[in-house]
Design an enzyme around this catalytic site. Sequence first.
Site, PDB file in Angstrom:
ATOM      1  N   ASP A  31      -2.311  10.626   4.051  1.00 49.97           N
ATOM      2  CA  ASP A  31      -3.637  10.268   3.994  1.00 49.97           C
ATOM      3  C   ASP A  31      -4.455  11.323   4.591  1.00 49.97           C
ATOM      4  O   ASP A  31      -4.251  11.514   5.887  1.00 49.97           O
ATOM      5  CB  ASP A  31      -3.873   8.814   4.334  1.00 49.97           C
ATOM      6  CG  ASP A  31      -5.351   8.663   4.741  1.00 49.97           C
ATOM      7  OD1 ASP A  31      -6.070   9.142   3.787  1.00 49.97           O
ATOM      8  OD2 ASP A  31      -5.590   7.680   5.346  1.00 49.97           O
ATOM      9  N   ARG A  58      -7.683   0.020   1.269  1.00 52.34           N
ATOM     10  CA  ARG A  58      -8.111  -1.182   0.746  1.00 52.34           C
ATOM     11  C   ARG A  58      -8.676  -1.127  -0.687  1.00 52.34           C
ATOM     12  O   ARG A  58      -8.713  -2.223  -1.396  1.00 52.34           O
ATOM     13  CB  ARG A  58      -9.288  -1.749   1.689  1.00 52.34           C
ATOM     14  CG  ARG A  58     -10.474  -0.819   1.729  1.00 52.34           C
ATOM     15  CD  ARG A  58     -11.557  -1.188   2.880  1.00 52.34           C
ATOM     16  NE  ARG A  58     -10.801  -0.540   4.058  1.00 52.34           N
ATOM     17  CZ  ARG A  58     -11.128  -0.874   5.211  1.00 52.34           C
ATOM     18  NH1 ARG A  58     -12.570  -1.579   5.247  1.00 52.34           N
ATOM     19  NH2 ARG A  58     -10.804  -0.630   6.491  1.00 52.34           N
ATOM     20  N   ASP A  81     -12.008   7.540   3.998  1.00 48.23           N
ATOM     21  CA  ASP A  81     -10.700   7.204   4.852  1.00 48.23           C
ATOM     22  C   ASP A  81     -10.486   5.701   4.855  1.00 48.23           C
ATOM     23  O   ASP A  81      -9.334   5.537   5.562  1.00 48.23           O
ATOM     24  CB  ASP A  81     -10.759   7.727   6.037  1.00 48.23           C
ATOM     25  CG  ASP A  81      -9.438   7.989   7.062  1.00 48.23           C
ATOM     26  OD1 ASP A  81      -8.586   7.800   6.096  1.00 48.23           O
ATOM     27  OD2 ASP A  81      -9.532   7.963   8.030  1.00 48.23           O
ATOM     28  N   LYS A 130      -9.542  13.325   8.244  1.00 50.72           N
ATOM     29  CA  LYS A 130      -9.147  12.914   9.537  1.00 50.72           C
ATOM     30  C   LYS A 130      -8.853  14.172  10.495  1.00 50.72           C
ATOM     31  O   LYS A 130      -9.005  15.450   9.940  1.00 50.72           O
ATOM     32  CB  LYS A 130      -7.739  12.526   9.642  1.00 50.72           C
ATOM     33  CG  LYS A 130      -7.653  11.008   8.864  1.00 50.72           C
ATOM     34  CD  LYS A 130      -6.245  10.648   8.774  1.00 50.72           C
ATOM     35  CE  LYS A 130      -6.186   9.159   7.987  1.00 50.72           C
ATOM     36  NZ  LYS A 130      -6.635   8.090   8.804  1.00 50.72           N
ATOM     37  N   ASP A 150       1.923   6.422   5.649  1.00 54.52           N
ATOM     38  CA  ASP A 150       0.860   5.447   5.238  1.00 54.52           C
ATOM     39  C   ASP A 150       1.225   4.689   4.053  1.00 54.52           C
ATOM     40  O   ASP A 150       0.458   3.927   3.406  1.00 54.52           O
ATOM     41  CB  ASP A 150      -0.592   6.279   4.917  1.00 54.52           C
ATOM     42  CG  ASP A 150      -1.773   5.400   5.254  1.00 54.52           C
ATOM     43  OD1 ASP A 150      -1.780   4.436   5.985  1.00 54.52           O
ATOM     44  OD2 ASP A 150      -2.822   5.847   4.611  1.00 54.52           O
ATOM     45  N   LYS A 189       0.688  -1.249  -0.013  1.00 53.89           N
ATOM     46  CA  LYS A 189      -0.087  -0.126   0.091  1.00 53.89           C
ATOM     47  C   LYS A 189       0.896   1.122   0.038  1.00 53.89           C
ATOM     48  O   LYS A 189       1.545   1.426   0.858  1.00 53.89           O
ATOM     49  CB  LYS A 189      -0.936   0.089   1.157  1.00 53.89           C
ATOM     50  CG  LYS A 189      -1.444   1.362   1.380  1.00 53.89           C
ATOM     51  CD  LYS A 189      -2.166   1.172   2.864  1.00 53.89           C
ATOM     52  CE  LYS A 189      -2.910   2.697   3.327  1.00 53.89           C
ATOM     53  NZ  LYS A 189      -3.554   2.725   4.394  1.00 53.89           N
ATOM     54  N   GLU A 209      -9.368   4.183   2.423  1.00 48.52           N
ATOM     55  CA  GLU A 209      -8.802   4.146   0.898  1.00 48.52           C
ATOM     56  C   GLU A 209      -7.995   2.999   0.784  1.00 48.52           C
ATOM     57  O   GLU A 209      -7.615   2.664  -0.502  1.00 48.52           O
ATOM     58  CB  GLU A 209      -8.352   5.437   0.618  1.00 48.52           C
ATOM     59  CG  GLU A 209      -6.986   5.825   1.189  1.00 48.52           C
ATOM     60  CD  GLU A 209      -6.664   5.584   2.356  1.00 48.52           C
ATOM     61  OE1 GLU A 209      -5.514   5.359   2.992  1.00 48.52           O
ATOM     62  OE2 GLU A 209      -7.772   5.848   3.318  1.00 48.52           O
TER      63      GLU A 209
END
Length: 464
Positions: free
Chosen positions: A235, A316, A312, A242, A253, A230, A314
């Site tokens: 993010d 996956r 949020d 967030k 991230d 990933k 995202e």
Amino acid sequence: MTDYAALLKPDKGQQAHDLHLVNEAGFEDWLKSRPEGEREAVRAQAFAGKGYELAILPGEKADQWSAVLGVADPEALSTWCLAKAAATLPEGDYRLSEGTPGKAALGWLLAQYRFDDYKQAPDPEQQRILHTGEPAPIDEYVAIAEATDLVRSLVNIPAGDLGPAELQDAVEKAARDHDGKVTTTKGAGLADGYPMIDAVGRAATQDRAPRLIELEWGHDKHPRLAIVGKGVVFDSGGLDIKSAAGMRWMKKDMGGAAHALALALLVMRLKLPVRLHLLIPAVENAVAGNAFRPGDIIKSRKGLSVEIGNTDAEGRLILGDALAKACEDSPDLMIDFATLTGAARAALGPDLPALFTDDDELAAALSGAGSAIDDPVWRLPIWNGYEEWMKSEIADLSNNSSVPMAGATTAAIFLRKFVEPGTLWAHFDTFAWRSAAKPGRPKGGEALGLRASWEMLKARYRDD
């Protein structure tokens, strides 16, 4: 990067300071065996044989001093038992007075990791060199240290200096160094072929445009190994933005991508007999007028439609398209790494990556490898009973669970939808971060699950 190859050398009788290893249980007997001058030095330094303690012992001449280190078990050294000494001893050459360091040599190396790229006046670099009578593993320990350094440093770099293009540069450098081939898909090709990757990253500025980065290496005759990471370089949470506290460390991230690239480098450098396929979906989850929205429905590469319950969630989404692509080539094994859920951290804390797989043998191999080399992982279930929580009334599935529990498991359930049935697959939900320093493991970016995965791959694919 630290020159790790200069810090671990074969012992050929070079001049070096001896390191004596004792523990609390054997300390008094050891102390009785030492000369009076050493005993007085030990008492003056309040050394008692406890873990990570260190005392300098005088020699007959000024440059003939040695040191005694406290360890848990002098007969079975852990990876980290020499790490504090490697960071605090004076610059110079050392050897164990008895035995060989084994896996503690890796901790010696990693204790000398540095990340001072942004400091105006970095601390002077010091080299503590360890000489070992066991030269065979040196190259592998150095390679693992370099791979760990890569994870730590990529995660530590601020998001403003590490975007999708910089991740692509890192993959391309790895390919040049090891005769690999890189293919990068972006723009219209990404929107058409990988719509979930495109949707997550399209709100970023043009110079940080989303892309899928692929590296292939090895011979077609070898088993195909897919490694997916990933690569969310930052993010914000998207439109489901967030909080300030939640966003503060989101430069990390892309830690899954860092792990995936590091593992791929180990495979290539140490010439594992596999056909490697590395896939890194690289995006920034930003906020703009063209950002994907809660309630949107996105078609995936696999053909499944996904309703967006939360922007949020995202990671996956981009992994889903990448996993689907990897499965098109029928890998013998597929591993993915992702800083995916806070739920995994709530369940296991920062040190234990959550491992998900439907295959008991693979789970046992990874868990056993991690325990053997002090890189523990912990298996969590992909519980089929929670699949209904990922349903959507108007699409094939939702990217967000309808129940605020078991978040790491429901994320794994979502990913499994994009894995071809019958594919041997392991998913790591890793923190990629250390909030507090430990010997050999500084605060900041960290590799968690990397060494366990490498150890398992060696056992699976090496002939010797």
